[in-house]
Scaffold this motif. Structure first.
Motif, PDB file in Angstrom:
ATOM      1  N   HIS A 159       0.830  -1.210   0.000  1.00 58.36           N
ATOM      2  CA  HIS A 159       0.000   0.000   0.000  1.00 58.36           C
ATOM      3  C   HIS A 159       0.865   1.262   0.000  1.00 58.36           C
ATOM      4  O   HIS A 159       0.347   2.363  -0.200  1.00 58.36           O
ATOM      5  CB  HIS A 159      -0.951   0.010   1.204  1.00 58.36           C
ATOM      6  N   HIS A 160       2.173   1.111   0.200  1.00 60.11           N
ATOM      7  CA  HIS A 160       3.084   2.250   0.151  1.00 60.11           C
ATOM      8  C   HIS A 160       3.655   2.506  -1.239  1.00 60.11           C
ATOM      9  O   HIS A 160       4.452   3.420  -1.421  1.00 60.11           O
ATOM     10  CB  HIS A 160       4.244   2.046   1.137  1.00 60.11           C
ATOM     11  N   LEU A 161       3.274   1.705  -2.226  1.00 61.43           N
ATOM     12  CA  LEU A 161       3.736   1.963  -3.582  1.00 61.43           C
ATOM     13  C   LEU A 161       3.156   3.286  -4.091  1.00 61.43           C
ATOM     14  O   LEU A 161       2.054   3.676  -3.712  1.00 61.43           O
ATOM     15  CB  LEU A 161       3.302   0.821  -4.517  1.00 61.43           C
ATOM     16  N   LYS A 162       3.909   3.956  -4.962  1.00 57.07           N
ATOM     17  CA  LYS A 162       3.360   5.162  -5.578  1.00 57.07           C
ATOM     18  C   LYS A 162       2.062   4.812  -6.306  1.00 57.07           C
ATOM     19  O   LYS A 162       1.980   3.736  -6.891  1.00 57.07           O
ATOM     20  CB  LYS A 162       4.381   5.748  -6.565  1.00 57.07           C
ATOM     21  N   PRO A 163       1.042   5.663  -6.200  1.00 56.98           N
ATOM     22  CA  PRO A 163       1.081   7.091  -5.910  1.00 56.98           C
ATOM     23  C   PRO A 163       1.204   7.491  -4.443  1.00 56.98           C
ATOM     24  O   PRO A 163       1.231   8.683  -4.143  1.00 56.98           O
ATOM     25  CB  PRO A 163      -0.242   7.595  -6.483  1.00 56.98           C
ATOM     26  N   HIS A 164       1.231   6.536  -3.528  1.00 55.25           N
ATOM     27  CA  HIS A 164       1.514   6.895  -2.133  1.00 55.25           C
ATOM     28  C   HIS A 164       2.922   7.513  -2.090  1.00 55.25           C
ATOM     29  O   HIS A 164       3.844   7.012  -2.730  1.00 55.25           O
ATOM     30  CB  HIS A 164       1.461   5.647  -1.254  1.00 55.25           C
ATOM     31  N   PRO A 165       3.108   8.582  -1.337  1.00 54.44           N
ATOM     32  CA  PRO A 165       4.405   9.273  -1.329  1.00 54.44           C
ATOM     33  C   PRO A 165       5.447   8.667  -0.392  1.00 54.44           C
ATOM     34  O   PRO A 165       6.488   9.295  -0.132  1.00 54.44           O
ATOM     35  CB  PRO A 165       4.036  10.689  -0.871  1.00 54.44           C
TER      36      PRO A 165
END
Length: 241
Positions: A159-165
């Motif tokens: 869930h930390h993959l981009k688009p997450h910053p």
């Protein structure tokens, strides 16, 4: 699209304040799957899931995807934190490591990275690919020293993959970089979204017109189809910061 004087001036204004440069990996630095086809990797991941009796875990569209990241994200959403996700992520990492051996360097990326380092900028990789694959590729090009240890890529927390910053924040924190003094170079809308969320100026790189249109549709204000204008500007004697 930096052929006219106005575009060149916009590019100059964008890169002049940048003391920290955050690079997406697959696209701006190289074409990771140039010799190890991404669609074959995606199909292999789907087949592996089917052998585990998990055919129904993916939608029909996900089973037909050409992008292995789509398969990984889909499983990550449905089985977060599971051994299944960890195993699938490691399989993709191994494929990326193999792909790194035949990756195609992006034109002008190598000299641009070296020149930006030489004039005093500090660089980091912020990618959805495995940081191990990025390191392997950079080592083969003699570029690892321009980035090490600042390689921030995919972890087990999908869930930390981009688009997450997340990876952008990690890079900024480790570099001690104010967002406004950084620049992110990316080739996808997810890169733009991550940069915006982190407050980092963004430069789009598109290897063709279709990718440029997609970036501009996502809201990218400045997109280049070649890194050569950046290299030319840096070599003209612009100080960093």
């Amino acid at each position: 699209m930096t052929s006219d004087a106005n575009e060149i001036e916009k590019l100059r204004e964008l890169i002049t304040p940048a003391r920290f440069v955050l690079w997406d990996f697959d696209g701006p630095i190289c074409r990771l799957f140039a010799g190890h086809r991404a669609e074959r990797v995606a199909a292999d991941l789907v087949e592996w899931l089917e052998r585990q009796g998990l055919h129904g875990l993916l939608t029909a569209a996900e089973r037909e995807t050409l992008d292995p990241q789509v398969v990984l994200r889909a499983v990550g959403r449905r089985r977060p934190g599971s051994d299944l996700v960890a195993g699938l992520e490691e399989r993709l990492t191994q494929e990326e490591l193999r792909a790194a051996a035949s990756a195609l360097p992006t034109a002008y990326a190598d000299p641009l990275i070296r020149t930006w380092t030489a004039v005093g900028a500090r660089l980091a990789v912020t990618t959805n690919n495995s940081p191990r694959a990025a390191r392997t590729y950079l080592e083969t090009r003699g570029l690892a020293g321009c980035f090490t240890p600042h390689l921030y890529g995919r972890t087990g927390q999908l869930h930390h993959l981009k688009p997450h910053p997340h990876c952008v924040h990690r890079a900024l924190s480790a570099l001690g970089a104010p967002p406004e003094a950084a620049l992110m170079i990316g080739d996808a809308a997810s890169d733009l979204a991550a940069a915006r969320e982190a407050g980092v100026p963004f430069l789009g790189y598109a290897r063709n017109g279709t990718k440029e249109l997609a970036l501009r549709a996502a809201g990218a204000e400045l997109v280049v189809q070649s890194l050569e204008p950046l290299l030319r500007l840096l070599r003209s004697g612009r100080p960093v910061g």
